[in-house]
Scaffold this active site. Sequence first.
Site, PDB file in Angstrom:
ATOM      1  CB  THR A  98      57.780 -33.540  -0.605  1.00 40.91           C
ATOM      2  OG1 THR A  98      57.099 -34.887  -0.827  1.00 40.91           O
ATOM      3  CG2 THR A  98      58.186 -32.906  -1.929  1.00 40.91           C
ATOM      4  CE  LYS A 174      56.346 -36.977  -3.537  1.00 41.53           C
ATOM      5  NZ  LYS A 174      56.112 -37.216  -2.157  1.00 41.53           N
ATOM      6  CE  LYS A 242      55.078 -29.826   1.831  1.00 48.45           C
ATOM      7  NZ  LYS A 242      56.054 -30.559   1.211  1.00 48.45           N
TER       8      LYS A 242
END
Length: 298
Positions: A98, A174, A242
């Site tokens: 990602t 995503k 994150k």
Amino acid sequence: MTASAVGVIGLGAMGRGMAASLRRAGFAVHVHDVRSGAAAAFAAEGGTACDTPADLGARCPVVVCVVVNAAQTEDVLFGQGGLAAAMAPGSVFVMCSTVDPRWSIALEARLVERGLLYLDAPISGGAARAAAGEITMMTSGSQAAYAKAGAVLDAMAARVYRLGDRAGNGSTVKIINQLLAGVHIAAAAEAMALGLRQGVDAAALYEVITHSAGNSWMFENRMAHVLAGDYTPLSAVDIFVKDLGLVLDTARASTHPLPLASTAHQMFMQASSAGHGREDDSAVIKIFPGITLPGAAA
């Protein structure tokens, strides 16, 4: 190098299962992990452990990279013993982390300059689905890359979404998935914490919600971890620090407001700063005061 050879770099919760799925599909699977023991354990069950990414890249026309973030991907490709210099022209690098979509677009350009093909291919589904070959892949890239790596993708995934002919779209989708996943986990934790604070039996609350309109996949999955008092990290708090940070960075670039994602990010940040960063992401519930969690010492 043989056409049936495929490399997997990163044997964490997802990569290990993906490599096993490729092996079951009949590929000659070569693996590398910074933990040499992880690669050796996979090789002992069938497969080949490689000492460096370059060693793996020289043997495999398709390489699947399942590391944590863009920085680790950069190191795999361009660091000491890096993959990019060893891959034959026309080989395909499949990037499953990602990342910021803008970084993925730039990476495609860098690899094309070296004569390499690239698929922007982040993944979703969890460790169990990875082991079963049933993950979801959100991909974008050139038709040439799909032509060479398509069978590899199909061996790892129940669904391979093709979202465009260049990098960026896979990572963008995503990022949006992670926005929802993070918000849903945070909301699930908030709801369970309220129930605990009001004295509702946690197991009864879980039973009712999972059979009512307020349910979500994340409530059903993550609050089961809370009921069990098991915060073994299948996906850690720091992953959502994150990932939601990437969500906010992406939105900020187009001055797009994300009030729910911003709040969820702060909740995961609070959990991480309290020392829960490496615990399962359901541990975000630990930020709420005045509750006794199931399994907690009396």
